[in-house]
Motif scaffolding. Structure first.
Motif, PDB file in Angstrom:
ATOM      1  N   SER A   1       4.812  -1.818   5.100  1.00 48.53           N
ATOM      2  CA  SER A   1       3.647  -2.215   4.097  1.00 48.53           C
ATOM      3  C   SER A   1       4.206  -3.433   3.441  1.00 48.53           C
ATOM      4  O   SER A   1       2.981  -4.319   3.252  1.00 48.53           O
TER       5      SER A   1
ATOM      6  N   SER B   1       0.898  -1.379   0.109  1.00 46.80           N
ATOM      7  CA  SER B   1       0.105  -0.151  -0.117  1.00 46.80           C
ATOM      8  C   SER B   1       0.943   1.139   0.034  1.00 46.80           C
ATOM      9  O   SER B   1       0.356   2.197  -0.546  1.00 46.80           O
ATOM     10  N   THR B   2       1.985   1.127   0.604  1.00 45.28           N
ATOM     11  CA  THR B   2       2.969   2.335   0.549  1.00 45.28           C
ATOM     12  C   THR B   2       4.497   1.560   0.221  1.00 45.28           C
ATOM     13  O   THR B   2       4.546   0.632   0.117  1.00 45.28           O
TER      14      THR B   2
END
Length: 187
Positions: A35, A29-30
């Motif tokens: 993540s 996600s990042t």
């Protein structure tokens, strides 16, 4: 029938299966380590599925390198085996998203067992199609496939009663056992 085109078909199907498995890995996600670490189960099951695919390819490559002839039984049984094996990308994602649940792990192990049973049949049909091939008769010892089936069933029992990821761990252990135990016994 000779085997070169058939081997190429098997290779192409396995390449597609591996590609689908890779494409199913979700993106982090990042751009952080945290993540990426959140995807640990996805990467773990991907790694195991890749090893399973490589093992399937390696087995077929080793066997077909000594096969001189195949017939319709070999072709159709291998086709059914590839169909069952082609469920691996779906099962990889199913297990990754439900890592500690029994049913997804059970289906992954069942796919493994059915593929092993079909491999036993393929071996029998290969020997029938190429009866004078002594190297093939020696190479097609069924014990490793029986060992695979037994190890995965043990994993299913442990998975049902205690720890569902034991199934996928046993799938991996059975691959390691198939390739190492015969070498240790022959030393």
């Amino acid at each position: 029938m000779e085997t070169e085109r058939f081997e190429a078909l098997i290779d192409a199907i396995l390449a597609i299966i591996i590609t689908i498995i890779v494409l199913e890995i979700p993106l982090a996600s990042t751009g952080s380590w945290e993540s990426l670490f959140e995807l640990k189960y996805e990467f773990a099951i991907y790694a195991i599925s890749f090893i399973v695919c490589f093992n399937f390819w390696n087995f077929n490559n080793n066997i077909y390198s000594i096969v001189n002839r195949i017939d319709y039984k070999v072709i159709w049984t291998t086709g059914i085996s590839l169909f069952v094996f082609s469920l691996l990308p779906y099962l990889t994602t199913f297990v990754a998203e439900n890592f500690y649940l029994f049913f997804p792990q059970f289906l992954y192990g069942l796919d493994f067992i059915v593929t092993a049973i079909l491999s036993l049949l393929i071996g029998k049909f290969l020997i029938q199609a190429d009866p004078g091939n002594i190297a093939l008769q020696i190479a097609m010892k069924p014990q490793p496939m029986y060992g695979t089936i037994i190890i995965v069933i043990i994993g299913m029992i442990i998975g049902y009663f205690a720890y569902p990821p034991a199934i996928i761990i046993c799938c991996l252990l059975s691959i390691i056992g198939v390739w190492t135990i015969p070498k240790l016994i022959n030393v």
